[in-house]
Design a protein around this motif. Structure first.
Motif, PDB file in Angstrom:
ATOM      1  N   MET A   1      29.948  40.989  21.637  1.00  0.00           N
ATOM      2  CA  MET A   1      30.444  42.289  21.161  1.00  0.00           C
ATOM      3  C   MET A   1      30.197  43.354  22.225  1.00  0.00           C
ATOM      4  N   SER A   2      31.249  44.082  22.607  1.00  0.00           N
ATOM      5  CA  SER A   2      31.141  45.127  23.627  1.00  0.00           C
ATOM      6  C   SER A   2      30.894  46.478  22.971  1.00  0.00           C
ATOM      7  N   LEU A   3      30.266  47.360  23.724  1.00  0.00           N
ATOM      8  CA  LEU A   3      29.942  48.696  23.222  1.00  0.00           C
ATOM      9  C   LEU A   3      31.038  49.670  23.643  1.00  0.00           C
ATOM     10  N   ASP A   4      31.748  50.232  22.672  1.00  0.00           N
ATOM     11  CA  ASP A   4      32.837  51.170  22.943  1.00  0.00           C
ATOM     12  C   ASP A   4      32.516  52.506  22.278  1.00  0.00           C
ATOM     13  N   ILE A   5      31.894  53.399  23.033  1.00  0.00           N
ATOM     14  CA  ILE A   5      31.458  54.676  22.492  1.00  0.00           C
ATOM     15  C   ILE A   5      32.629  55.581  22.136  1.00  0.00           C
ATOM     16  N   SER A   6      33.799  55.325  22.715  1.00  0.00           N
ATOM     17  CA  SER A   6      34.964  56.167  22.411  1.00  0.00           C
ATOM     18  C   SER A   6      35.323  56.137  20.929  1.00  0.00           C
ATOM     19  N   ILE A   7      34.919  55.091  20.231  1.00  0.00           N
ATOM     20  CA  ILE A   7      35.183  54.995  18.794  1.00  0.00           C
ATOM     21  C   ILE A   7      34.451  56.105  18.039  1.00  0.00           C
ATOM     22  N   VAL A   8      33.345  56.575  18.599  1.00  0.00           N
ATOM     23  CA  VAL A   8      32.515  57.570  17.926  1.00  0.00           C
ATOM     24  C   VAL A   8      33.135  58.970  17.995  1.00  0.00           C
ATOM     25  N   LEU A   9      33.897  59.233  19.033  1.00  0.00           N
ATOM     26  CA  LEU A   9      34.381  60.590  19.301  1.00  0.00           C
ATOM     27  C   LEU A   9      35.124  61.246  18.133  1.00  0.00           C
ATOM     28  N   PRO A  10      36.006  60.558  17.408  1.00  0.00           N
ATOM     29  CA  PRO A  10      36.689  61.222  16.285  1.00  0.00           C
ATOM     30  C   PRO A  10      35.744  61.655  15.158  1.00  0.00           C
ATOM     31  N   TYR A  11      34.515  61.136  15.151  1.00  0.00           N
ATOM     32  CA  TYR A  11      33.586  61.412  14.054  1.00  0.00           C
ATOM     33  C   TYR A  11      32.457  62.354  14.467  1.00  0.00           C
ATOM     34  N   TRP A  12      32.581  62.973  15.646  1.00  0.00           N
ATOM     35  CA  TRP A  12      31.454  63.760  16.145  1.00  0.00           C
ATOM     36  C   TRP A  12      31.127  64.960  15.253  1.00  0.00           C
ATOM     37  N   GLN A  13      32.144  65.568  14.634  1.00  0.00           N
ATOM     38  CA  GLN A  13      31.887  66.719  13.764  1.00  0.00           C
ATOM     39  C   GLN A  13      31.097  66.312  12.514  1.00  0.00           C
ATOM     40  N   VAL A  14      31.445  65.143  11.968  1.00  0.00           N
ATOM     41  CA  VAL A  14      30.732  64.648  10.778  1.00  0.00           C
ATOM     42  C   VAL A  14      29.282  64.337  11.139  1.00  0.00           C
ATOM     43  N   LEU A  15      29.077  63.742  12.303  1.00  0.00           N
ATOM     44  CA  LEU A  15      27.718  63.428  12.743  1.00  0.00           C
ATOM     45  C   LEU A  15      26.907  64.703  12.976  1.00  0.00           C
ATOM     46  N   LEU A  16      27.538  65.714  13.567  1.00  0.00           N
ATOM     47  CA  LEU A  16      26.843  66.982  13.788  1.00  0.00           C
ATOM     48  C   LEU A  16      26.495  67.666  12.472  1.00  0.00           C
ATOM     49  N   LYS A  17      27.364  67.529  11.477  1.00  0.00           N
ATOM     50  CA  LYS A  17      27.068  68.085  10.163  1.00  0.00           C
ATOM     51  C   LYS A  17      25.854  67.399   9.546  1.00  0.00           C
ATOM     52  N   GLY A  18      25.774  66.081   9.706  1.00  0.00           N
ATOM     53  CA  GLY A  18      24.601  65.349   9.234  1.00  0.00           C
ATOM     54  C   GLY A  18      23.349  65.752   9.981  1.00  0.00           C
ATOM     55  N   LEU A  19      23.484  65.971  11.304  1.00  0.00           N
ATOM     56  CA  LEU A  19      22.334  66.427  12.102  1.00  0.00           C
ATOM     57  C   LEU A  19      21.880  67.805  11.645  1.00  0.00           C
ATOM     58  N   GLY A  20      22.846  68.683  11.339  1.00  0.00           N
ATOM     59  CA  GLY A  20      22.491  70.015  10.860  1.00  0.00           C
ATOM     60  C   GLY A  20      21.679  69.963   9.581  1.00  0.00           C
ATOM     61  N   LEU A  21      22.049  69.073   8.664  1.00  0.00           N
ATOM     62  CA  LEU A  21      21.297  68.932   7.422  1.00  0.00           C
ATOM     63  C   LEU A  21      19.904  68.374   7.691  1.00  0.00           C
ATOM     64  N   THR A  22      19.819  67.422   8.598  1.00  0.00           N
ATOM     65  CA  THR A  22      18.513  66.868   8.971  1.00  0.00           C
ATOM     66  C   THR A  22      17.605  67.939   9.550  1.00  0.00           C
ATOM     67  N   LEU A  23      18.146  68.757  10.449  1.00  0.00           N
ATOM     68  CA  LEU A  23      17.355  69.831  11.060  1.00  0.00           C
ATOM     69  C   LEU A  23      16.962  70.892  10.037  1.00  0.00           C
ATOM     70  N   ALA A  24      17.850  71.161   9.074  1.00  0.00           N
ATOM     71  CA  ALA A  24      17.545  72.149   8.034  1.00  0.00           C
ATOM     72  C   ALA A  24      16.374  71.675   7.173  1.00  0.00           C
ATOM     73  N   PHE A  25      16.413  70.420   6.759  1.00  0.00           N
ATOM     74  CA  PHE A  25      15.306  69.868   5.975  1.00  0.00           C
ATOM     75  C   PHE A  25      14.014  69.863   6.779  1.00  0.00           C
ATOM     76  N   THR A  26      14.103  69.437   8.028  1.00  0.00           N
ATOM     77  CA  THR A  26      12.911  69.372   8.870  1.00  0.00           C
ATOM     78  C   THR A  26      12.298  70.751   9.078  1.00  0.00           C
ATOM     79  N   SER A  27      13.138  71.741   9.369  1.00  0.00           N
ATOM     80  CA  SER A  27      12.645  73.098   9.629  1.00  0.00           C
ATOM     81  C   SER A  27      11.999  73.702   8.389  1.00  0.00           C
ATOM     82  N   ALA A  28      12.688  73.608   7.242  1.00  0.00           N
ATOM     83  CA  ALA A  28      12.167  74.201   6.007  1.00  0.00           C
ATOM     84  C   ALA A  28      10.842  73.552   5.606  1.00  0.00           C
ATOM     85  N   CYS A  29      10.800  72.233   5.639  1.00  0.00           N
ATOM     86  CA  CYS A  29       9.580  71.525   5.221  1.00  0.00           C
ATOM     87  C   CYS A  29       8.456  71.711   6.226  1.00  0.00           C
ATOM     88  N   ALA A  30       8.808  71.844   7.508  1.00  0.00           N
ATOM     89  CA  ALA A  30       7.778  72.060   8.533  1.00  0.00           C
ATOM     90  C   ALA A  30       7.125  73.428   8.365  1.00  0.00           C
TER      91      ALA A  30
END
Length: 221
Positions: A1-30
């Motif tokens: 199986m080869s690694l094709d990172i270009s597949i990820v590019l169409p989903y970068w906004q969704v991933l960033l939204k998930g990261l934003g929620l992760t950072l929000a939880f981390t910041s508030a709880c910290a």
């Protein structure tokens, strides 16, 4: 199986939204957990044996049990024990904050013990009230000395927050898993998610070293 990172590019906004929620939880709880940890560290140094025993039990329990078990207990058992509905987001906030309080209390307890007795004697000589003493004399010094381990605790909390995906919260890990399952490309998406976690955590770990070698040596006393 080869690694094709270009597949990820169409989903970068969704991933960033998930990261934003992760950072929000981390910041508030910290933030809330660090303040609570400072209060708990003061209680652990109380002359009352009962209070010291209860706070020590709290710290040892949350430090000695897996965060995943704590998260599941709040999510599944709180509604049964307290007859109250606990939404996934609230259960995450409660469990991460309680965990953060436990680990930061040890950090602050060590910082408080490092403050010399002359500081306390000076507060008595100046007739400062306990409230003023803690807020304006003890807390700033304890916070200054606790900054490097506190940042390490925040990094640990950020990485541990990946567990919140197990209760259905759409954080970075949850989003990455969902996309990898729907596209049948787990290698690309899970690798990307791991790399994102590293990109956030690595600068913070480097910052700890910078603070220890420069800032703290200059201003601590």
């Amino acid at each position: 199986m080869s690694l094709d990172i270009s597949i990820v590019l169409p989903y970068w906004q969704v991933l960033l939204k998930g990261l934003g929620l992760t950072l929000a939880f981390t910041s508030a709880c910290a933030i809330v957990g660090s303040l609570g940890g400072f209060v708990l560290s003061l209680l652990r140094m109380s002359p009352s044996r009962w209070l010291k025993a209860l706070t020590t039990l709290y710290v040892e329990f949350f430090r000695g049990t897996p965060l995943l078990i704590q998260l599941f207990w709040v999510f599944f058992c709180f509604p049964v024990v307290f007859r109250v509905d606990v939404p996934p987001y609230l259960s995450v906030l409660i469990s991460l904050t309680m965990y953060m309080i436990a680990i930061t209390s040890e950090t602050f307890r060590g910082a408080l013990k490092s403050i010399s007795s002359e500081q306390h004697d000076a507060c008595i000589a100046l007739s400062l009230t306990p409230h003023v003493k803690i807020l304006y004399v003890i807390f700033p010094q304890a916070l200054l000395r606790a900054i490097p381990p506190l940042l390490s605790n925040v990094v640990s909390l950020f990485k541990e927050s990946a567990l919140i995906s197990s209760v259905g919260v759409a954080d970075l890990m949850f989003v990455g898993q969902g996309i990898s399952n729907s596209t049948a490309h787990p290698l690309e998406f899970l690798t990307t998610v791991g790399f994102i976690y590293f990109l956030v955590a690595f600068p913070l770990t480097r910052l700890v070293g910078v603070l220890e070698s420069n800032f703290l040596k200059r201003f601590s006393y």
